[in-house]
Design a protein around this motif. Structure first.
Motif, short mmCIF file in Angstrom:
data_model
loop_
_atom_site.label_atom_id
_atom_site.label_comp_id
_atom_site.label_asym_id
_atom_site.label_seq_id
_atom_site.Cartn_x
_atom_site.Cartn_y
_atom_site.Cartn_z
N ILE A 47 9.76 -4.06 -9.82
CA ILE A 47 10.09 -3.35 -8.68
C ILE A 47 8.65 -2.64 -8.22
N VAL A 48 8.53 -2.65 -6.82
CA VAL A 48 7.46 -2.06 -6.25
C VAL A 48 7.79 -0.98 -5.35
N GLY A 49 7.40 0.45 -5.79
CA GLY A 49 8.00 1.45 -5.19
C GLY A 49 8.75 2.35 -6.07
N SER A 50 8.49 3.67 -6.31
CA SER A 50 9.32 4.56 -7.23
C SER A 50 10.00 5.30 -6.37
N GLY A 51 10.39 5.05 -5.27
CA GLY A 51 10.92 6.19 -4.36
C GLY A 51 12.34 6.25 -4.54
N ILE A 52 13.34 6.58 -3.57
CA ILE A 52 14.78 6.59 -3.89
C ILE A 52 15.37 5.22 -4.02
N VAL A 53 14.77 4.35 -3.01
CA VAL A 53 15.24 2.98 -3.29
C VAL A 53 14.87 2.11 -4.48
N GLY A 54 13.81 2.38 -4.64
CA GLY A 54 13.30 1.53 -5.88
C GLY A 54 13.85 2.08 -7.27
N LEU A 55 14.12 3.38 -7.46
CA LEU A 55 14.41 3.76 -8.60
C LEU A 55 16.30 3.58 -8.48
N HIS A 56 16.82 3.60 -7.54
CA HIS A 56 18.42 3.29 -7.58
C HIS A 56 18.34 1.51 -7.91
N CYS A 57 17.50 0.85 -7.18
CA CYS A 57 17.59 -0.70 -7.58
C CYS A 57 17.48 -0.68 -9.15
N ALA A 58 16.44 0.07 -9.62
CA ALA A 58 16.26 -0.08 -11.15
C ALA A 58 17.44 0.09 -12.03
N LYS A 107 16.94 5.42 -19.37
CA LYS A 107 17.66 4.00 -19.49
C LYS A 107 16.61 3.16 -19.75
N ASP A 108 15.37 3.35 -20.52
CA ASP A 108 14.47 2.41 -21.24
C ASP A 108 13.79 1.40 -19.92
N ILE A 109 13.67 1.99 -18.85
CA ILE A 109 12.95 1.40 -17.76
C ILE A 109 11.60 1.89 -17.59
N LEU A 110 10.66 1.10 -17.32
CA LEU A 110 9.25 1.41 -17.62
C LEU A 110 8.64 1.67 -16.29
N ILE A 111 7.82 2.73 -16.14
CA ILE A 111 7.31 3.24 -14.70
C ILE A 111 5.88 3.31 -14.96
N LEU A 112 5.00 2.69 -14.19
CA LEU A 112 3.57 2.62 -14.02
C LEU A 112 2.93 3.46 -12.78
N ASN A 113 2.37 4.48 -12.97
CA ASN A 113 1.87 4.76 -11.38
C ASN A 113 0.31 4.37 -11.40
N GLN A 114 0.05 4.53 -10.10
CA GLN A 114 -1.27 4.08 -9.42
C GLN A 114 -1.58 2.71 -9.86
#
Length: 370
Positions: free
Chosen positions: A19-30, A188-195
């Motif tokens: 998922i590209v984008g860690s805003g409201i939409v991206g995190l709810h999608c995840a 929930k064991d979802i990986l997030i990578l910034n930058q």
């Protein structure tokens, strides 16, 4: 950059959903994908240190539309489309509140008000005349009248004495909301990578190659939740729209409580404790504000300060403590875009300035496309 074996193995190998984008939409999608696919590998890429769009920069309005916005929407959308838009926003707010809890996001049901400047008498009269019609349109959703006239009790100046009040809206703490979402995603064991800035991708029929500023890898499915930044890679009809905001230092004996819309919704303000957050002014320079540049412009900042002095806080001293900007995604239609880009690539974008209200629902709808 040469990644190590460990980095490649743990973060970039056997990725099911990116998922590209860690805003409201991206995190709810995840989170929606995790609910459906408990053992899948889900990776969220974010190009900023924090979400780069509007999710951590918005005003924290738990709103679904002022009278003037609904009237304006009815000029370019059918009545059924407007009802569907409001319904989605109401559903999205319910989903957000149920997932995180009102206490966590500091939801306060103060209601919302619309102000009308003295120099806008024709539109003021139009809104009052159409109030019964708008209430009739929305009654099936709320089982009650949504909007009502109310005398100004906040000592505003240079406006008509009647405000339009909506008891169904409120305000939230945007920072608390996003922190809570990030914590839940990580739990929930979802990986997030910034930058990690996605620069290109290629759908290879059975998988997608993703290229970022740091590396390249393959994923089974690629989902874009980048809203105002979406058009470059997804080629969708989304325009960036900058929203400039300021906040005052604490003000003694501040009696303003609620969320407020002014000048057809182009300006908006609220209290945060005993401070005033005030934003908007995009209508002063539409071309200049169609940008992803997060700086501020003098013409808009000067206008915000002028309205603070002449309309909102005419009898109180105040000082500006901080200013910032966020990037919304808008277009020629208010309906969000949730669709396939190609066989294994999807997008959920164009929140139309209503990301807090509708973002959680669009994230779920984006996940449902898979």
């Amino acid at each position: 950059m040469q990644l190590s074996y460990w980095e490649l193995k743990n973060w970039f190998t056997n990725v099911d959903y990116t998922i590209v984008g860690s805003g409201i939409v991206g995190l709810h999608c995840a989170l929606a994908l995790r609910d459906r696919f408990p053992s899948s590998k889900i990776l969220v890429l974010e190009k900023g240190i924090l979400p780069q769009g509007a999710s951590t920069k918005n005003a924290g309005f738990a709103c679904f539309g002022s009278v003037s916005e609904i009237i304006d929407d009815l000029k370019t959308h059918t009545e059924e489309e407007v009802i569907q838009l409001v319904q989605k926003r109401v559903q999205g707010l319910k989903l957000l509140r149920n997932r995180l809890g009102d206490e966590v996001i500091d939801f306060k049901p103060y209601g919302a008000y619309e102000l009308f400047l003295n120099n806008d008498e024709p539109f003021y009269n139009e809104c009052l005349e159409k109030l019964p019609f708008i209430n009739d349109v929305l009654r099936p959703l709320f089982k009650a009248d949504v909007f009502a006239k109310e005398i100004d009790r906040f000592d505003f100046q240079n406006i008509f004495e009647n405000l339009i009040f909506n008891p169904f809206e409120g305000q939230i703490d945007t920072g608390n909301m996003m922190q809570a979402l990030l914590k839940e995603v990580i739990s929930k064991d979802i990986l997030i990578l910034n930058q990690q800035n996605v620069t290109s991708f290629q759908d290879l029929n059975d998988k997608v190659e993703v290229i970022t500023n740091e590396t390249s890898f393959v994923t089974n499915k690629l989902l874009f939740a980048t809203n105002g930044f979406a058009s470059k890679l997804t080629k969708n009809q989304v325009q960036p729209a900058r929203a400039q905001v300021l906040i005052t230092k604490p003000i003694e004996n501040l009696e303003i409580k609620g969320t407020f819309h002014l000048d057809k919704g182009y300006y908006y303000f609220r209290n945060i404790g005993n401070r005033i957050l005030f934003g908007g002014g995009r209508n002063l320079d539409f071309d200049g504000e169609t940008t992803t540049d997060l700086s501020q412009s003098k013409i808009i900042q000067d206008k915000l300060e002028e309205l603070l002095k002449t309309v909102i806080l005419p009898h109180q001293k105040f000082e500006i403590e901080h200013r910032w900007s966020g990037i919304m995604g808008v277009g020629n239609h208010k309906k969000p875009i949730v669709e396939h880009v190609s066989n294994n690539v999807y997008c959920g974008v164009r929140m139309g300035g209503m990301g807090v209200a509708i973002g959680s629902l669009i994230g779920k709808e984006l996940a449902d496309l898979v």
